[in-house]
Design a protein around this motif. Structure first.
Motif, PDB file in Angstrom:
ATOM      1  N   PRO A 579       0.828  -1.218   0.000  1.00  0.00           N
ATOM      2  CA  PRO A 579       0.000   0.000   0.000  1.00  0.00           C
ATOM      3  C   PRO A 579       0.854   1.257   0.000  1.00  0.00           C
ATOM      4  N   ALA A 580       0.347   2.279  -0.659  1.00  0.00           N
ATOM      5  CA  ALA A 580       1.067   3.558  -0.736  1.00  0.00           C
ATOM      6  C   ALA A 580       1.101   4.215   0.634  1.00  0.00           C
ATOM      7  N   VAL A 581       2.310   4.602   1.056  1.00  0.00           N
ATOM      8  CA  VAL A 581       2.489   5.240   2.358  1.00  0.00           C
ATOM      9  C   VAL A 581       3.300   6.510   2.189  1.00  0.00           C
ATOM     10  N   ALA A 582       3.259   7.344   3.218  1.00  0.00           N
ATOM     11  CA  ALA A 582       3.976   8.615   3.182  1.00  0.00           C
ATOM     12  C   ALA A 582       4.381   9.019   4.581  1.00  0.00           C
ATOM     13  N   ILE A 583       5.469   9.750   4.665  1.00  0.00           N
ATOM     14  CA  ILE A 583       5.888  10.461   5.874  1.00  0.00           C
ATOM     15  C   ILE A 583       5.789  11.947   5.553  1.00  0.00           C
ATOM     16  N   VAL A 584       5.206  12.722   6.456  1.00  0.00           N
ATOM     17  CA  VAL A 584       4.992  14.142   6.184  1.00  0.00           C
ATOM     18  C   VAL A 584       5.805  14.966   7.177  1.00  0.00           C
ATOM     19  N   SER A 585       6.179  16.157   6.730  1.00  0.00           N
ATOM     20  CA  SER A 585       6.871  17.082   7.624  1.00  0.00           C
ATOM     21  C   SER A 585       5.874  17.708   8.588  1.00  0.00           C
ATOM     22  N   GLU A 586       6.381  18.325   9.655  1.00  0.00           N
ATOM     23  CA  GLU A 586       5.501  18.973  10.630  1.00  0.00           C
ATOM     24  C   GLU A 586       4.654  20.055   9.962  1.00  0.00           C
ATOM     25  N   MET A 587       5.273  20.820   9.039  1.00  0.00           N
ATOM     26  CA  MET A 587       4.528  21.854   8.330  1.00  0.00           C
ATOM     27  C   MET A 587       3.404  21.244   7.508  1.00  0.00           C
ATOM     28  N   ALA A 588       3.684  20.144   6.828  1.00  0.00           N
ATOM     29  CA  ALA A 588       2.650  19.472   6.043  1.00  0.00           C
ATOM     30  C   ALA A 588       1.550  18.930   6.935  1.00  0.00           C
ATOM     31  N   ALA A 589       1.929  18.365   8.096  1.00  0.00           N
ATOM     32  CA  ALA A 589       0.912  17.834   9.016  1.00  0.00           C
ATOM     33  C   ALA A 589      -0.006  18.942   9.489  1.00  0.00           C
ATOM     34  N   ARG A 590       0.567  20.109   9.823  1.00  0.00           N
ATOM     35  CA  ARG A 590      -0.270  21.229  10.276  1.00  0.00           C
ATOM     36  C   ARG A 590      -1.145  21.758   9.149  1.00  0.00           C
ATOM     37  N   THR A 591      -0.624  21.723   7.925  1.00  0.00           N
ATOM     38  CA  THR A 591      -1.381  22.260   6.780  1.00  0.00           C
ATOM     39  C   THR A 591      -2.485  21.307   6.343  1.00  0.00           C
ATOM     40  N   PHE A 593      -3.674  18.432   7.996  1.00  0.00           N
ATOM     41  CA  PHE A 593      -4.545  17.877   9.037  1.00  0.00           C
ATOM     42  C   PHE A 593      -4.488  18.763  10.281  1.00  0.00           C
ATOM     43  N   PRO A 594      -4.979  19.993  10.217  1.00  0.00           N
ATOM     44  CA  PRO A 594      -4.878  20.907  11.364  1.00  0.00           C
ATOM     45  C   PRO A 594      -5.602  20.363  12.587  1.00  0.00           C
ATOM     46  N   GLY A 595      -4.871  20.334  13.710  1.00  0.00           N
ATOM     47  CA  GLY A 595      -5.467  19.914  14.965  1.00  0.00           C
ATOM     48  C   GLY A 595      -5.650  18.421  15.124  1.00  0.00           C
ATOM     49  N   LEU A 596      -5.156  17.606  14.172  1.00  0.00           N
ATOM     50  CA  LEU A 596      -5.345  16.153  14.221  1.00  0.00           C
ATOM     51  C   LEU A 596      -4.000  15.445  14.266  1.00  0.00           C
ATOM     52  N   ASN A 597      -4.023  14.216  14.793  1.00  0.00           N
ATOM     53  CA  ASN A 597      -2.857  13.349  14.702  1.00  0.00           C
ATOM     54  C   ASN A 597      -2.883  12.689  13.329  1.00  0.00           C
ATOM     55  N   PRO A 598      -1.915  12.973  12.452  1.00  0.00           N
ATOM     56  CA  PRO A 598      -2.022  12.485  11.071  1.00  0.00           C
ATOM     57  C   PRO A 598      -1.711  11.003  10.900  1.00  0.00           C
ATOM     58  N   ILE A 599      -1.126  10.339  11.909  1.00  0.00           N
ATOM     59  CA  ILE A 599      -0.753   8.942  11.761  1.00  0.00           C
ATOM     60  C   ILE A 599      -2.000   8.096  11.508  1.00  0.00           C
ATOM     61  N   GLY A 600      -1.955   7.352  10.412  1.00  0.00           N
ATOM     62  CA  GLY A 600      -3.074   6.500  10.041  1.00  0.00           C
ATOM     63  C   GLY A 600      -4.102   7.171   9.153  1.00  0.00           C
ATOM     64  N   LEU A 601      -4.038   8.495   8.998  1.00  0.00           N
ATOM     65  CA  LEU A 601      -4.980   9.190   8.115  1.00  0.00           C
ATOM     66  C   LEU A 601      -4.562   9.013   6.667  1.00  0.00           C
ATOM     67  N   ARG A 602      -5.524   9.162   5.779  1.00  0.00           N
ATOM     68  CA  ARG A 602      -5.263   8.956   4.358  1.00  0.00           C
ATOM     69  C   ARG A 602      -5.614  10.214   3.566  1.00  0.00           C
ATOM     70  N   TYR A 603      -4.951  10.349   2.444  1.00  0.00           N
ATOM     71  CA  TYR A 603      -5.259  11.422   1.507  1.00  0.00           C
ATOM     72  C   TYR A 603      -5.118  10.880   0.095  1.00  0.00           C
ATOM     73  N   GLN A 604      -5.669  11.620  -0.872  1.00  0.00           N
ATOM     74  CA  GLN A 604      -5.544  11.249  -2.273  1.00  0.00           C
ATOM     75  C   GLN A 604      -4.433  12.082  -2.907  1.00  0.00           C
ATOM     76  N   GLU A 605      -3.541  11.422  -3.624  1.00  0.00           N
ATOM     77  CA  GLU A 605      -2.428  12.102  -4.281  1.00  0.00           C
ATOM     78  C   GLU A 605      -2.760  12.274  -5.756  1.00  0.00           C
ATOM     79  N   ASP A 606      -2.748  13.512  -6.210  1.00  0.00           N
ATOM     80  CA  ASP A 606      -3.068  13.824  -7.605  1.00  0.00           C
ATOM     81  C   ASP A 606      -1.867  14.526  -8.219  1.00  0.00           C
ATOM     82  N   ASP A 607      -1.124  13.784  -9.050  1.00  0.00           N
ATOM     83  CA  ASP A 607       0.049  14.366  -9.703  1.00  0.00           C
ATOM     84  C   ASP A 607      -0.076  14.394 -11.215  1.00  0.00           C
ATOM     85  N   GLY A 608      -1.315  14.188 -11.723  1.00  0.00           N
ATOM     86  CA  GLY A 608      -1.532  14.218 -13.164  1.00  0.00           C
ATOM     87  C   GLY A 608      -1.235  12.915 -13.857  1.00  0.00           C
ATOM     88  N   GLU A 609      -0.776  11.909 -13.138  1.00  0.00           N
ATOM     89  CA  GLU A 609      -0.438  10.620 -13.746  1.00  0.00           C
ATOM     90  C   GLU A 609      -1.351   9.492 -13.252  1.00  0.00           C
TER      91      GLU A 609
END
Length: 828
Positions: A579-591, A593-609
Motif C-alpha cells: 500500500p502507498a504510504v507517506a511520511i509528512v513534515s511537521e509543516m505538512a501535518a499542520r497544513t 490535518f490541522p489539529g489532528l494526529n495524522p498517523i493512520g490518516l489517508r489522503y488522495q495524491e493527484d500528480d496528473g499521472e
C-alpha cells in the motif's frame, strides 16, 4: 609649447610636494583608490546586468512577445500561430526559458555534463549573428523528420575540439542520441538571456521529439522534466525583431488582434483536451539589454552596494578636501611669498589643482586595480552570474569622470581658500583667530560625515546580524559529515525498472563501504508539476493543497539525523506491491490535518499521472521540518514517499552518505564502488555542509561587503575628524594662545576642543540614527531574525563612532594646547 612646459612644471612640483608629505599622500591615494575602485566595481556590474546592450546588430529592434503579467512564457501551440504575422516582425524565434543539462561525449570519449538550449530555426537569423565556422541553424533543421544538427558555442569548440575546423564533420552523442555539428557560434555569444551560464550547444526545438523522457531541469529544490512540444505547458519565450519603421506602439496594437485570433483558434482544441486556454493578451516589450531574472532578484542588491560605494567616495572627497586645506594652511607663507614675487592667483590655483589631479590620478590607478578584484566579489554576491564586464565607451566616460570629478570636488575649494590671504600676516607666520563661519561649516561637515557613516554601519550591522540569525537557525538536520553524490542513473528512454534496480544496487554498494555510517537515495518524479494532496472532508467537500514531494529510501532521516516526531520510518517492505504510504513534515501535518494526529490518516495524491485511478496514500510518520531553501523563507509542506513506490522517477538522482574519516578517501571509494556496478556513471560530489552554507552565501557576501563599507567609512570619519580638527585648531592658534595668556590651562584647551568636536559628533550620531532607520526599512527585505530597530546594532554603531571620533580629535587638541602665549602677545 609654453603651456605644456608650464603643465609639466606643475606636475613635477606636485610630485615633489607629495614626496615631502608622503604619509598624507599615501593615505589620500589609498582612501581615494578604495572609493573609486568600489564605486567603479559596483557601477560596472550594474551596467553589465541592467543597462549594457546585447552584442547583436540593432538591439533596439528586439522585443519579447509576452503576456503583460508573469509568467512570461508561452506554449508550443501558441508559438506556431506566429507564422503568418510578418507585417510587424521581420523575424521571430522561440526558445526554452531555461538551459537544459545533458551528458555529452565525442566519438569514443568520456561523458561530461554540458548545458544546451532548444531554439527555433530563426534564432540566429533574428538576432543577426553570423557563425564563426560552418552555418547557423535554419528553419529546415527545425521540422519533423529533419536530421539532428546543432551549433556549438565558441568556448565548447575551444574546449572540446581545440578550434579545429574538423569539428564540422564530427558527431556529438547527446544523452545517447547523435547530433551533427554544423556551426560554431561567435566568441562571447550567449543569446538574449543575461547573467545565466551560456549554452554550450544550440539545438532545433523540434529535436525534443527525439526524447521519450525529457531532460530534467532543477531549480535547486525539485527536479522536473521539460514537457513535450504537444503538451499545453508553457515553457517557451518568444522574441521578435521589429520591421524598420514599426514602433512598439504599433506592434502592440497588432498583437491585440493576434491574441484574440490565437484564443479563437486554440481554445476549442485545448478545451476538448481538458486544457482550458484563458483569453490571450500579448504585448511587445523592448529588450535591447536582453532578458534576465537576475535583475529581478539582485538589481536592488547591486543598487544598495553602489549607493554605499558612492557615499564612501563622497566622504573621501570631503576628507581629502580638508586635508589639502589643512596642508595649504601650513603653506601660507610659501603661497604669500609667491604672490609677492609676482605669481598670479590663477597660476597658484592651477598649481594646487594640478596637485589634486595628480593625487586623483594616482588614486584612480589604485582604484581600477581594486575595481578589477571588487567586481568579481560583487558578482559572487549575486550568485556568480556570467556577465560581460568588458568596457565600452559609456564606461570609459564614467571612468574619466570618476577620476577627474573628485579632483575638482576636493581640490577646488582648498585652492580658492588657500590663495585668499593677507600677505603681511602670512609671510610673518601670523596667527589666525579663525572665522566663525568657517568653524560652523567645519562642524556641520563633521556631523554630516558621522551621520553618513552611522547609516552605513547600521546597515552593515543589521545584515551581519541577519547572517548570524540564519546560521543559528536549526535546519532540521546535522549537515556535518554528510557527502552528496549526484548522478543520472540511466540514459533517456531506458526501462524505469532498470533505473530502480540500478539505484538500489548503488545504494547497497555504498552502504557496505568502510567508513560509511549510513546512506540514502533521493529521487523526484519526472512530472513537471507539483503534486496536489486532496483531503476529503466528512461533509463530502475536498481540500486540494499543493505540496513538495521527495521519493526517499530508508535511512534518509537517519543519515541527516532528522528526528521522527511520531510514527515510523520507511523499510524494505514499502515497495510497488505494498500500500502507498507517506511520511509528512511537521509543516505538512499542520497544513493538511490541522489539529489532528495524522498517523493512520489517508489522503488522495493527484500528480496528473493517476489516469482516472484514485491514488490513496496513508500517513505512517511525521518528521521534523527540514530547511530545503534559505531559512528566511521558512519550512515547506513536504511529503516523503518511498523511492520504490515511484512509478516514473527522474533519472537525475542523489545519494547522501554519512561517513567517518577523510572525505577524499570516501569519494574515491564511492567512485570505485559505482564503477564496479556501472562504469558509465559520472558523479558530482559536494558536502551537505557546503550546500547549507551556499544557501546563505548571498546574505553572507552582502553582509561582508556592507561591513567593509561601514568600517571603511568609519576609518574615513576618523581621518575626517582628525583633519577637520587639525585645520580648525590651526586657524584658531592665535585665539588659543590668547586664552592661555589670560590664564587658561592646557587641559582647559583640550576639554574645549574635545567638547566642541564631540558635540558635533553627537549631533551626527543623532542624524545618523534617523538615516539608519530609513536605511534599515529600505533593507527590510534582506533582513531576517532581526528587527530594523535592533538596539544592539544601533548602540554598537554609535559606540564605534564615539570611540574613533574621540581618538581622532585627541591628538589635534593636545597639539593645540601647546601654543606659546608669548608668541601670540608679540603679534598683538
Amino acid at each position: 609649447m609654453r603651456s605644456l612646459d608650464l603643465i609639466w612644471r606643475d606636475i613635477r612640483y606636485a610630485a615633489r610636494a607629495m614626496g615631502n608629505n608622503l604619509g598624507v599622500a599615501v593615505l589620500a591615494i589609498v582612501s581615494l583608490g578604495f572609493g573609486i575602485g568600489m564605486t567603479s566595481a559596483t557601477v560596472s556590474v550594474m551596467y553589465a546586468l541592467m543597462l549594457k546592450a546585447l552584442p547583436v546588430p540593432q538591439p533596439d529592434q528586439l522585443v519579447e512577445v509576452t503576456p503583460p503579467d508573469p509568467p512570461d512564457v508561452q506554449s508550443y501551440s501558441v508559438w506556431k500561430q506566429f507564422g503568418g504575422w510578418q507585417d510587424i516582425f521581420s523575424d521571430v524565434f522561440a526558445y526554452n526559458w531555461a538551459s537544459t543539462e545533458f551528458k555529452v561525449s565525442k566519438e569514443g570519449g568520456a561523458e561530461q555534463p554540458i548545458s544546451g538550449l532548444y531554439v527555433t530555426g530563426d534564432f540566429f537569423a533574428t538576432l543577426g549573428v553570423p557563425v564563426t565556422v560552418g552555418r547557423a541553424l535554419q528553419n529546415s533543421d527545425d521540422s519533423p523528420g529533419a536530421v539532428p544538427v546543432c551549433v556549438i558555442s565558441y568556448s565548447f569548440w575551444q574546449r572540446q575540439y581545440r578550434q579545429s575546423h574538423d569539428a564540422l564533420r564530427r558527431t556529438i552523442i547527446l544523452d545517447g542520441h547523435p547530433f551533427q555539428v554544423v556551426g560554431v557560434a561567435p566568441k562571447g555569444f550567449f543569446g538574449v538571456v543575461v547573467g545565466e551560464k551560456p549554452p554550450d550547444i544550440f539545438m532545433p526545438l523540434e529535436m525534443q521529439r527525439m526524447y521519450r523522457d525529457y531532460p530534467g531541469f532543477s531549480n535547486g529544490l525539485v527536479t522536473v522534466a521539460i514537457p513535450t512540444l504537444d503538451q499545453g505547458a508553457t515553457w517557451l519565450q518568444i522574441v521578435a525583431r521589429l520591421k524598420p519603421g514599426v514602433s512598439v506602439t504599433k506592434a502592440n496594437a497588432r498583437l491585440q488582434i493576434l491574441g484574440s485570433n490565437i484564443h479563437r483558434v486554440l481554445a476549442p482544441r485545448l478545451e476538448s483536451a481538458r486544457q482550458p486556454l484563458p483569453p490571450r493578451i500579448l504585448v511587445a516589450r523592448p529588450i535591447p539589454n536582453g532578458i534576465s531574472t537576475m535583475r529581478f532578484y539582485y538589481g536592488n542588491t547591486v543598487l544598495l552596494l553602489m549607493t554605499m560605494a558612492g557615499v564612501a567616495l563622497l566622504i573621501v572627497c570631503a576628507n581629502l578636501g580638508y586635508l589639502l586645506l589643512a596642508r595649504a594652511t601650513k603653506r601660507q607663507s610659501e603661497i604669500a611669498t609667491r604672490l609677492a614675487l609676482g605669481a598670479t592667483r590663477s597660476q597658484l590655483i592651477q598649481q594646487l589643482l594640478t596637485e589634486s589631479i595628480v593625487l586623483s590620478l594616482a588614486g584612480a590607478i589604485v582604484g581600477f586595480v581594486i575595481a578589477h578584484w571588487a567586481s568579481r566579489v560583487v558578482i559572487r554576491v549575486i550568485s556568480n552570474p556570467i556577465l560581460d564586464l568588458s568596457w565600452d565607451p559609456k564606461l570609459v566616460m564614467f571612468a574619466v569622470g570618476i577620476t577627474f570629478l573628485p579632483a575638482v570636488l576636493f581640490g577646488l575649494a582648498p585652492a580658492l581658500r588657500a590663495t585668499h590671504l593677507q600677505l603681511y600676516s602670512a609671510m610673518n607666520h601670523g596667527f589666525s583667530l579663525g572665522r566663525r563661519r568657517d568653524r560652523l561649516s567645519n562642524a556641520l561637515l563633521i556631523a554630516a560625515q558621522v551621520a553618513l557613516s552611522m547609516a552605513l554601519l547600521i546597515s552593515a550591522g543589521l545584515l551581519t546580524r541577519t547572517v548570524q540569525a540564519l546560521l543559528a537557525k536549526d535546519p532540521g538536520y546535522e549537515p556535518k559529515g554528510v557527502l552528496i553524490a549526484q548522478t543520472t542513473l540511466n540514459q533517456t528512454g531506458e526501462d524505469p525498472q532498470r533505473q530502480a534496480s540500478l539505484g538500489n544496487e548503488l545504494l547497497n554498494g555504498f552502504r557496505s563501504l568502510p567508513g560509511v555510517i549510513s546512506a540514502s537515495w533521493t529521487a523526484s518524479a519526472s512530472k513537471s508539476t507539483l503534486p496536489h494532496v486532496v483531503i476529503r472532508q466528512p461533509e463530502g467537500l475536498e481540500r486540494r493543497l499543493a505540496s513538495y514531494r521527495f521519493f526517499i529510501s530508508s535511512d534518509y532521516f537517519q543519515t541527516r539525523r532528522t528526528p521522527t516526531r511520531s510514527g515510523r520510518d520507511f523499510n524494505n517492505n514499502d515497495n510497488q506491491t505494498s500500500p502507498a504510504v507517506a511520511i509528512v513534515s511537521e509543516m505538512a501535518a499542520r497544513t493538511f490535518f490541522p489539529g489532528l494526529n495524522p498517523i493512520g490518516l489517508r489522503y488522495q495524491e493527484d500528480d496528473g499521472e493517476n489516469k482516472g485511478q484514485e491514488n490513496i496514500v496513508e500517513v505512517v510518520g511525521v518528521v521534523k521540518d527540514i530547511e530545503y531553501r534559505t531559512p528566511n523563507y521558512g519550512p515547506l509542506p513536504v511529503v516523503y514517499r518511498p523511492v520504490f513506490q515511484c512509478s516514473v522517477c527522474s533519472p537525475n538522482t542523489r545519494y547522501e552518505v554519512r561517513f567517518a574519516g577523510s572525505m577524499p578517501e570516501i569519494i574515491q571509494r564511492l567512485k570505485s564502488a559505482a564503477a564496479s556496478i556501472d562504469p558509465g556513471l559520472t558523479f558530482q560530489f559536494r558536502s551537505l555542509a557546503d550546500e547549507r552554507n551556499n544557501s546563505i552565501q548571498t546574505n553572507r557576501a552582502i553582509a561582508l561587503l556592507a561591513t567593509m563599507f561601514g568600517l571603511f567609512t568609519g576609518l574615513l570619519v576618523m581621518i575626517g575628524v582628525y583633519g577637520l580638527t587639525s585645520y580648525t585648531t590651526s586657524q584658531r592658534t592665535r585665539e588659543i594662545a590668547l586664552r592661555m595668556a589670560l590664564g587658561a590651562q592646557r587641559h582647559n584647551v583640550v576639554q574645549m576642543i574635545l567638547g566642541e568636536t564631540m558635540t558635533m559628533v553627537f549631533i551626527g550620531i543623532a542624524l545618523g540614527v534617523v538615516a539608519g532607520l530609513g536605511a534599515a526599512y529600505a533593507l527590510r527585505e534582506l533582513l531576517w531574525g532581526v528587527t530594523p530597530t535592533d538596539p544592539l546594532t544601533f548602540v554598537s554603531a554609535a559606540s564605534l563612532i564615539l570611540l574613533i571620533s574621540g581618538i581622532a580629535c585627541l591628538r589635534p587638541a593636545r597639539h593645540a594646547s601647546q601654543a606659546d602665549p608669548l608668541v601670540a602677545l608679540r603679534f598683538e
